[in-house]
Design a protein around this motif. Sequence first.
Motif, PDB file in Angstrom:
ATOM      1  N   TRP A  91       0.814  -1.210   0.000  1.00 39.70           N
ATOM      2  CA  TRP A  91       0.000   0.000   0.000  1.00 39.70           C
ATOM      3  C   TRP A  91       0.852   1.266   0.000  1.00 39.70           C
ATOM      4  O   TRP A  91       0.338   2.351  -0.279  1.00 39.70           O
ATOM      5  N   PHE A  92       2.135   1.158   0.334  1.00 40.15           N
ATOM      6  CA  PHE A  92       2.950   2.350   0.533  1.00 40.15           C
ATOM      7  C   PHE A  92       2.997   3.285  -0.678  1.00 40.15           C
ATOM      8  O   PHE A  92       2.832   4.495  -0.519  1.00 40.15           O
ATOM      9  N   PRO A  93       3.258   2.772  -1.898  1.00 41.05           N
ATOM     10  CA  PRO A  93       3.285   3.697  -3.038  1.00 41.05           C
ATOM     11  C   PRO A  93       1.958   4.416  -3.242  1.00 41.05           C
ATOM     12  O   PRO A  93       1.939   5.621  -3.525  1.00 41.05           O
ATOM     13  N   SER A  94       0.852   3.706  -3.075  1.00 37.73           N
ATOM     14  CA  SER A  94      -0.460   4.338  -3.237  1.00 37.73           C
ATOM     15  C   SER A  94      -0.690   5.388  -2.160  1.00 37.73           C
ATOM     16  O   SER A  94      -1.226   6.472  -2.429  1.00 37.73           O
ATOM     17  N   PHE A  95      -0.262   5.091  -0.912  1.00 33.64           N
ATOM     18  CA  PHE A  95      -0.379   6.085   0.152  1.00 33.64           C
ATOM     19  C   PHE A  95       0.382   7.352  -0.221  1.00 33.64           C
ATOM     20  O   PHE A  95      -0.118   8.474  -0.045  1.00 33.64           O
ATOM     21  N   GLY A  96       1.618   7.179  -0.727  1.00 34.55           N
ATOM     22  CA  GLY A  96       2.433   8.332  -1.088  1.00 34.55           C
ATOM     23  C   GLY A  96       1.798   9.173  -2.172  1.00 34.55           C
ATOM     24  O   GLY A  96       1.761  10.408  -2.080  1.00 34.55           O
ATOM     25  N   MET A  97       1.262   8.522  -3.191  1.00 35.78           N
ATOM     26  CA  MET A  97       0.663   9.263  -4.293  1.00 35.78           C
ATOM     27  C   MET A  97      -0.641   9.934  -3.888  1.00 35.78           C
ATOM     28  O   MET A  97      -0.907  11.085  -4.253  1.00 35.78           O
ATOM     29  N   VAL A  98      -1.454   9.232  -3.108  1.00 31.17           N
ATOM     30  CA  VAL A  98      -2.728   9.816  -2.666  1.00 31.17           C
ATOM     31  C   VAL A  98      -2.481  11.022  -1.773  1.00 31.17           C
ATOM     32  O   VAL A  98      -3.198  12.029  -1.852  1.00 31.17           O
ATOM     33  N   LEU A  99      -1.452  10.952  -0.923  1.00 30.91           N
ATOM     34  CA  LEU A  99      -1.105  12.108  -0.091  1.00 30.91           C
ATOM     35  C   LEU A  99      -0.760  13.307  -0.967  1.00 30.91           C
ATOM     36  O   LEU A  99      -1.214  14.439  -0.709  1.00 30.91           O
ATOM     37  N   GLY A 100       0.025  13.081  -2.019  1.00 25.51           N
ATOM     38  CA  GLY A 100       0.356  14.160  -2.940  1.00 25.51           C
ATOM     39  C   GLY A 100      -0.873  14.704  -3.648  1.00 25.51           C
ATOM     40  O   GLY A 100      -1.019  15.921  -3.815  1.00 25.51           O
ATOM     41  N   TYR A 101      -1.775  13.820  -4.056  1.00 28.00           N
ATOM     42  CA  TYR A 101      -3.007  14.254  -4.710  1.00 28.00           C
ATOM     43  C   TYR A 101      -3.871  15.106  -3.787  1.00 28.00           C
ATOM     44  O   TYR A 101      -4.434  16.128  -4.201  1.00 28.00           O
ATOM     45  N   LEU A 102      -3.981  14.687  -2.530  1.00 29.37           N
ATOM     46  CA  LEU A 102      -4.797  15.443  -1.573  1.00 29.37           C
ATOM     47  C   LEU A 102      -4.257  16.859  -1.392  1.00 29.37           C
ATOM     48  O   LEU A 102      -5.017  17.829  -1.333  1.00 29.37           O
ATOM     49  N   LEU A 103      -2.935  16.972  -1.298  1.00 25.79           N
ATOM     50  CA  LEU A 103      -2.334  18.301  -1.187  1.00 25.79           C
ATOM     51  C   LEU A 103      -2.600  19.114  -2.446  1.00 25.79           C
ATOM     52  O   LEU A 103      -2.842  20.329  -2.385  1.00 25.79           O
ATOM     53  N   GLY A 104      -2.577  18.454  -3.607  1.00 30.58           N
ATOM     54  CA  GLY A 104      -2.873  19.139  -4.854  1.00 30.58           C
ATOM     55  C   GLY A 104      -4.298  19.666  -4.899  1.00 30.58           C
ATOM     56  O   GLY A 104      -4.545  20.785  -5.354  1.00 30.58           O
ATOM     57  N   VAL A 105      -5.243  18.856  -4.422  1.00 34.59           N
ATOM     58  CA  VAL A 105      -6.653  19.270  -4.395  1.00 34.59           C
ATOM     59  C   VAL A 105      -6.826  20.513  -3.533  1.00 34.59           C
ATOM     60  O   VAL A 105      -7.565  21.445  -3.872  1.00 34.59           O
ATOM     61  N   VAL A 106      -6.132  20.558  -2.392  1.00 37.27           N
ATOM     62  CA  VAL A 106      -6.275  21.664  -1.449  1.00 37.27           C
ATOM     63  C   VAL A 106      -5.545  22.921  -1.928  1.00 37.27           C
ATOM     64  O   VAL A 106      -6.054  24.045  -1.774  1.00 37.27           O
ATOM     65  N   MET A 107      -4.382  22.753  -2.562  1.00 29.97           N
ATOM     66  CA  MET A 107      -3.497  23.897  -2.799  1.00 29.97           C
ATOM     67  C   MET A 107      -3.510  24.463  -4.213  1.00 29.97           C
ATOM     68  O   MET A 107      -3.078  25.596  -4.434  1.00 29.97           O
ATOM     69  N   ILE A 108      -3.991  23.675  -5.201  1.00 26.80           N
ATOM     70  CA  ILE A 108      -3.998  24.159  -6.589  1.00 26.80           C
ATOM     71  C   ILE A 108      -5.396  24.648  -6.944  1.00 26.80           C
ATOM     72  O   ILE A 108      -6.372  23.933  -6.727  1.00 26.80           O
TER      73      ILE A 108
END
Length: 420
Positions: free
Chosen positions: A279-296
Amino acid sequence: MAQAQKSQSFVLAIAFIGLMFFAIGFAFGINGFLAGPLNTLYGINKLLGYLVLGLSFLPFLLFAKPATATIKKIGYKKTMALSFVFFAVSFALYAIAAQLGAKGLTLFYVSAFIGGIGNAYLNATANPYISVIGPIDSAAKRICVMGICNKLAYPVAIVFFGVLMSALNLGNEITEFSQMVTPFYIIMGIFLLLGLITLVMPLPEVKAEGEDEDSPAAESGYAAGKTSIMQFPHAIMGALALFIYTGVETMSLNTASEFVGLNAMLDGVTILDKSLVIWFPSFGMVLGYLLGVVMIPKVMSQATALRICSAIGAIGSIGMILCSFDVIAPAVAPWLLLVVAFGCSMGAPAIWPLSLKDLGKFTKTGSALLTMGIAGGAVFPPLFGLLADAYSATVGYWLCLPCFLFIFYFAVSGYKLRRK
């Protein structure tokens, strides 16, 4: 009332395209999962095992233009439905290959290729659709939402396959070919159902500004007077960046199982449950996506987000390289893999809209070029398998550092290139 209906239609379209991205991730997750069982059942090396994953990306290079031509002829929605037919055929052939047992390896490869055709068609529709359905400057935010759906599907596919096997009393691990037959047929039925649902969904057809050659916008702006997609250097750079990014992302998402063997131990102390590693790679990518949703785009632009993430990915890659020298304990590799995956998170969300901007009537042609770039996933997994066979899994991540550096260059200046 009309505005409310338009808003409801927009939300429905976003939700359904999210399902499309989940299907893309689900299919790739199954293909990545098959590498391990094929290695065991056929007694093949890692290079040939990861070739299944590589063959599922090759059609992006071969079928990008046919997919774009299909979109022009029958529209986005029907092309999406067609892609699910390819998926269904692929999983039916997987089932037949499993029935053939030791004689079915070649058919496994053919099945992966046909599934890749479905993925090529679905990516050729879903990525540009989500990019142009709203303002281009906030496209990365929408693609981040799609990315969450896509990347969570990778481990979900593996868990789903395991649950299905348990429900059918086929055991918890694949030890013989017959265990895969019924699950593959069930997955085939799911994709056929998705195709039917796609046909009845009220998805609006969309076009980028100036994409309609009969509109006044088609003869104004940067695209005016141009006769070929090759006259758009930023789009060409974007396709190359997407090629590299897809290869690195595919490696990070589908090689996590290689690090389970490290026992997740550091100085004799258990630091991680083995079952969590995939699950680790998916966790890493989803975390990045969530930050993108909030900040972009309120806090930062698409390009800035891509610069930050590619730099983080480069740092994670250096850590993996140090693991290969035992400068960093190899047991830390799963955590560094999470960092690499986080570095990949802004790849597709930013590269697609930055590359499609200003293409006007060449938007669909540009989408075909970018779709061809996704073929990077066909190159990197087999290369990783080759290095892992010869050395170790962490050595395979030497491939990532120059890739992240090029993506960083694209995010700094490559996307700004314009032909005067």
